[in-house]
Design a protein around this motif. Structure first.
Motif, short mmCIF file in Angstrom:
data_model
loop_
_atom_site.label_atom_id
_atom_site.label_comp_id
_atom_site.label_asym_id
_atom_site.label_seq_id
_atom_site.Cartn_x
_atom_site.Cartn_y
_atom_site.Cartn_z
N LEU A 15 0.83 -1.21 0.00
CA LEU A 15 0.00 0.00 0.00
C LEU A 15 0.86 1.26 0.00
O LEU A 15 0.58 2.23 -0.72
CB LEU A 15 -0.93 0.00 1.21
CG LEU A 15 -2.05 -1.06 1.21
CD1 LEU A 15 -2.80 -1.05 2.53
CD2 LEU A 15 -3.01 -0.82 0.04
N LEU A 16 1.92 1.25 0.79
CA LEU A 16 2.81 2.40 0.82
C LEU A 16 3.53 2.57 -0.52
O LEU A 16 3.73 3.69 -0.99
CB LEU A 16 3.84 2.23 1.94
CG LEU A 16 3.31 2.38 3.36
CD1 LEU A 16 4.36 1.96 4.38
CD2 LEU A 16 2.86 3.82 3.62
N GLY A 17 3.92 1.46 -1.15
CA GLY A 17 4.60 1.55 -2.44
C GLY A 17 3.75 2.18 -3.52
O GLY A 17 4.26 2.89 -4.39
N SER A 281 15.83 13.27 -3.10
CA SER A 281 15.26 12.58 -1.95
C SER A 281 14.71 11.20 -2.30
O SER A 281 14.55 10.35 -1.40
CB SER A 281 14.14 13.43 -1.32
OG SER A 281 13.10 13.69 -2.26
N ASP A 282 14.43 10.94 -3.59
CA ASP A 282 13.93 9.61 -3.95
C ASP A 282 15.01 8.55 -3.85
O ASP A 282 14.72 7.35 -3.97
CB ASP A 282 13.33 9.63 -5.36
CG ASP A 282 14.26 10.22 -6.41
OD1 ASP A 282 15.04 11.11 -6.07
OD2 ASP A 282 14.18 9.80 -7.58
N ARG A 283 16.25 8.94 -3.60
CA ARG A 283 17.32 7.96 -3.42
C ARG A 283 17.35 7.38 -2.01
O ARG A 283 18.00 6.36 -1.78
CB ARG A 283 18.68 8.60 -3.71
CG ARG A 283 18.90 8.91 -5.17
CD ARG A 283 20.33 9.30 -5.42
NE ARG A 283 20.58 9.51 -6.84
CZ ARG A 283 21.78 9.76 -7.35
NH1 ARG A 283 22.83 9.84 -6.56
NH2 ARG A 283 21.93 9.93 -8.65
N TRP A 284 16.70 8.01 -1.08
CA TRP A 284 16.77 7.55 0.31
C TRP A 284 16.23 6.13 0.43
O TRP A 284 16.81 5.29 1.14
CB TRP A 284 16.02 8.50 1.23
CG TRP A 284 16.59 9.89 1.25
CD1 TRP A 284 17.80 10.28 0.74
CD2 TRP A 284 15.98 11.06 1.80
NE1 TRP A 284 17.99 11.63 0.93
CE2 TRP A 284 16.88 12.14 1.58
CE3 TRP A 284 14.78 11.31 2.44
CZ2 TRP A 284 16.59 13.43 2.00
CZ3 TRP A 284 14.49 12.61 2.86
CH2 TRP A 284 15.40 13.66 2.65
N LEU A 380 7.93 2.98 3.53
CA LEU A 380 7.42 4.22 4.11
C LEU A 380 8.23 5.42 3.64
O LEU A 380 7.67 6.47 3.27
CB LEU A 380 7.45 4.13 5.63
CG LEU A 380 7.01 5.39 6.39
CD1 LEU A 380 5.57 5.75 6.06
CD2 LEU A 380 7.19 5.19 7.90
N VAL A 381 9.55 5.28 3.61
CA VAL A 381 10.41 6.36 3.10
C VAL A 381 10.08 6.64 1.65
O VAL A 381 9.98 7.80 1.22
CB VAL A 381 11.89 5.98 3.27
CG1 VAL A 381 12.79 7.00 2.57
CG2 VAL A 381 12.24 5.89 4.75
N LEU A 382 9.88 5.59 0.85
CA LEU A 382 9.52 5.75 -0.56
C LEU A 382 8.21 6.52 -0.71
O LEU A 382 8.10 7.45 -1.53
CB LEU A 382 9.40 4.37 -1.22
CG LEU A 382 9.02 4.34 -2.69
CD1 LEU A 382 10.19 4.80 -3.56
CD2 LEU A 382 8.58 2.94 -3.11
#
Length: 522
Positions: A15-17, A281-284, A380-382
């Motif tokens: 769901l988070l993805g 930030s998408d690299r995190w 979640l970070v994504l």
């Protein structure tokens, strides 16, 4: 203390993805306006309130883009087009780890590393809007799993064989390049997979017999591939040296192949995997999944799984071999085969990364639950980073909405995009702005994918006149090519710089939003 259900962790991660797809109205995908335009045409091909019946007709042939366009068009009967497209993209994003999990289970491996594939659903291919290729990736992994099960599951071989045949044909209905990986991956699995009937005393015929269902399962896909690709490459190319979207020489000649050197590919590999947002930030999330995979490997080294000699070691290396094959395609294939395939080698980077991070064994059982939670944290970070970035881009893209209301019905829109860039994302996501206005008002832009043989649509007669490449608006001839159009969307230059005195006599600016202007004939 109760151990959390692994299914809950997997569901939450999925769901988070997919969450970034639903938090904004506009998605930062370069080719998405073109795809949505053609799906709109396909869905409303007989609509007299549009220009579609006059200009387009169905291409009655199997084509590689057929799967995506027709599926979203079918969903469009139930949902608005953009919502239908998000449902399709959600199935792709969720399907990537699910199909990888199926492959892992088929190979007898832990399934928790499949969650690490979520960030690789985004990145370069997603940002360019290569939706057809992206959609083929989960099916590609599914094919590998079905092939293994057809080999190993003797009681249900016929069932798995039928699923394999259907899945492989479906891959081709989305994109041929995914089939290129399977052309290497399936033989690798055939050579490294033992079947229950294998014994040391068998002859060649006896060893081959239980493998026949798996080989038969690939026959329909191979036949379709040969019919499409080999016949197309056998046609005389339209050679126009230096011309955009045309062959510059014989198909596989040096002048027609554009290569990136090994060092350039090596330097770009990590960037290709997460290169959407300008702030990086998408690299995190990418850093996170790499770290979790490394921990999984450490756990595997601390307590390695038992193997039964060389055969067991080869069997356990099957997934690693698939990942290395995809990585080899990234390094060894050309970047472009002009007139046929573009951005060829870069598309395999995400497949290679998803397969390689999934090789983390984590054979220490008590480590698997913490690693699942760590994979969930990466998801979640994504969701947070991409969600924030997509919302910021969507606010920027409201300049499209500001011009739609000033566009007349059934417009003929020429896009003169001198600057297709965004302040939020790294891709030139405004390059197809003309397709946005044309779709909203039932008109036609100066460039569509209907001009390509992989589209399920084609022009009824001659294509609308336009300059050779939508990327070079400075090549336009307004007296000949521009005369056919009644709307012009200009971005990156003031209309007075483009039209000069015509802006006083023939044309008028009717709207300005963000960095775009809409110009109409008087």
């Amino acid at each position: 203390m109760t151990t959390p259900n692994p299914r809950f962790i997997h569901l939450a991660a999925l769901l988070l993805g997919a969450l970034p797809l639903w938090v904004s109205r506009h998605l930062p995908m370069v080719d998405l306006p073109q795809h949505l335009y053609l799906i709109s045409v396909l869905h409303r091909l007989d609509d007299p309130t549009t220009l579609y019946p006059q200009l387009f007709e169905a291409r009655h042939a199997l084509t590689p883009y057929l799967g995506y366009y027709y599926l979203v068009s079918a969903l469009n009967w139930l949902l608005p087009l953009e919502v239908a497209n998000r449902v399709f993209l959600t199935a792709y994003v969720v399907g990537l780890p699910l199909s990888l999990g199926f492959l892992l289970r088929s190979l007898g491996r832990p399934t928790w590393p499949s969650l690490l594939a979520l960030p690789f659903a985004y990145g370069d291919s997603f940002g360019w809007g290569f939706i057809n290729y992206c959609a083929a990736l989960p099916l590609t992994l599914l094919c590998c799993g079905l092939f293994v099960r057809t080999l190993e599951d003797a009681p249900r071989r016929r069932k798995w064989m039928g699923g394999l045949a259907l899945c492989l044909v479906t891959v081709l209905l989305f994109h041929v390049q995914a089939f290129g990986f399977l052309a290497l991956g399936l033989p690798w699995l055939l050579l490294t997979t033992r079947v229950p009937e294998d014994t040391t005393a068998q002859g060649l015929a006896q060893r081959l017999r239980p493998r026949v269902p798996a080989l038969l399962g690939v026959v329909p896909g191979v036949a379709l591939f040969l019919g499409w690709v080999v016949l197309r490459f056998g046609e005389p190319p339209d050679i126009q040296p230096g011309a955009p979207w045309k062959a510059w020489g014989p198909t596989f000649s040096p002048q027609n192949l554009a290569w990136k050197g090994f060092e350039q590919n090596r330097a770009e590999l990590f960037d290709v995997l997460a290169n959407t947002l300008r702030d990086g930030s998408d690299r995190w999330a990418l850093y996170g999944v790499v770290a979790v995979a490394v921990v999984g490997w450490v756990a595997g080294l601390l307590r390695p799984a038992a193997t039964s000699g060389l055969g067991g070691a080869v069997t356990r290396a099957r997934l690693l071999g698939l990942g290395l094959l995809a990585l080899a395609l990234f390094f060894l294939l050309p970047f472009d085969i002009r007139g046929y395939v573009y951005y060829l080698n870069t598309r395999y980077a995400h497949l290679a990364a998803a397969l390689l991070v999934a090789t983390a064994p984590a054979t220490v059982p008590e480590w698997r639950t913490p690693l699942r939670w760590a994979a969930l944290a990466c998801a979640l970070v994504l969701a947070l980073t991409l969600g924030q970035g997509f919302r910021a881009f969507s606010r920027e893209a409201t300049e499209w909405e500001g011009l739609v209301s000033a566009t007349a019905p059934k417009p003929r829109v020429m896009g003169l995009i001198y600057d297709g860039g965004s302040r939020v994302v790294r891709f030139p996501v405004f390059i197809h702005s003309a397709a946005v206005l044309a779709r909203e008002r039932g008109g036609v832009p100066n460039f569509t994918f209907a001009s390509t043989p992989h589209s399920p649509l084609k022009y009824r007669g001659e294509m609308p006149p336009t300059f050779p490449s939508e990327w070079r608006p400075q090549d336009v001839d307004l007296d000949t090519q521009g005369a056919w159009y009644d709307h012009f969307i200009v971005r990156g230059a003031h209309p007075s710089q483009v039209f000069g005195e015509r802006l006083q006599s023939e044309l008028v600016v009717v709207g300005q939003s963000g960095r775009s202007w809409l110009v109409r004939r008087r």
